[in-house]
Design an enzyme around this catalytic site. Sequence first.
Site, short mmCIF file in Angstrom:
data_model
loop_
_atom_site.label_atom_id
_atom_site.label_comp_id
_atom_site.label_asym_id
_atom_site.label_seq_id
_atom_site.Cartn_x
_atom_site.Cartn_y
_atom_site.Cartn_z
N CYS A 53 45.04 28.49 33.39
CA CYS A 53 44.84 29.97 34.56
C CYS A 53 44.94 28.91 35.91
O CYS A 53 44.12 30.51 36.97
CB CYS A 53 42.69 30.60 33.93
SG CYS A 53 43.20 30.99 32.41
N HIS A 110 40.58 35.00 39.23
CA HIS A 110 41.29 35.44 37.91
C HIS A 110 40.09 36.16 36.86
O HIS A 110 39.33 35.93 36.82
CB HIS A 110 40.79 33.91 37.25
CG HIS A 110 41.48 33.83 36.29
ND1 HIS A 110 42.27 34.35 35.37
CD2 HIS A 110 40.41 33.27 34.77
CE1 HIS A 110 43.01 33.79 34.03
NE2 HIS A 110 41.43 33.41 33.64
N ASN A 143 43.03 38.99 30.05
CA ASN A 143 44.00 37.13 30.93
C ASN A 143 44.52 37.00 30.20
O ASN A 143 45.45 36.58 29.67
CB ASN A 143 42.87 36.19 29.96
CG ASN A 143 42.56 35.41 30.45
OD1 ASN A 143 43.63 34.69 31.42
ND2 ASN A 143 41.29 34.05 30.58
#
Length: 321
Positions: free
Chosen positions: A111, A248, A278
């Site tokens: 990520c 994020h 996500n």
Amino acid sequence: MKAKIIGTGYELPAFEADNQYLSTLVETSDEWIRERTGIGKRRLAREETTTSLAAGAAKKALARAGVRAEEIDLLIVATITSDTNTPSTACRVQAELGAVHAVAFDINAACSGFLYAIHIADAFIRSGIYRHALLIGAETLSKLVDWTDRGTCVLFGDGAGAAVLTASEEGGVIAQSVGSNGEKWEVLSCLGRPVQNPVCQSQAEPGYLKMNGQEVFKFAIRTVPLCIEQALLKAELPAEEITWFLLHQANKRIIQSVAKRLKQPEEKFPMNIETCANTSAASLPILLAQMEEQGRLKAKDKVVLSGFGAGLTWGACVLEW
């Protein structure tokens, strides 16, 4: 000269899976998912691939930047879900775009991947080696998710985001802070193909994404604010002068906790987690591209990008739009 973002783009799969749809697969509910994560729906790939999503986002970023593919010197794709072990997704995107002069490669920082890509590109551009860079975060996480595990399958989505960076004397990347801690790799991981050779016939199955949610949560709310503060210190900017904090998009509660620790209003922390979930390395560039598309990013805005992920990895970047 510094690396400056001059155009962004994003691409999402057509199929939209809301929380009600997931409740037909595992024991969950819209209320349960929203309360714990802030997620309402996500996009899942059907015909789309990591490569096609990456190429789609890249084309939009190039068009917005007014840069031709042949002008790109450096092409980096951040991904953990490449369609092929080799060649890299970047090389396949290069072929799709006709970016014939680009040096192309993938990076895997989960990520945090897009932030790592900015870190690399900024160094190349500052050194004068390259002038135009195309950075892409692209994932089809749905192929790594165990769709019988309600603790993880509700969290992730597919998509891609891209940004074109160019050498500029004004604006651009001001300061960065990145890091990693390999000792914590098991907290969030996905095993690869087992060994199958003449001397070892493993019975193990290819892995699914596994996550210790509590450990990741504690890591994120501890590390992200510190990382942002370090980057701001390098930039010699107080948090109050930052227009936007783009984090994020892993969990709404994590973003809210970071805002609280930085003592900044939540309004400065835009989110798209409700509609995208996500998307790992694609998370930040998708949000960035949506912000630009909506006209919310203005010239001279001071922006912080920050993320965290498997590795464990983390990073923050302070830039002027």
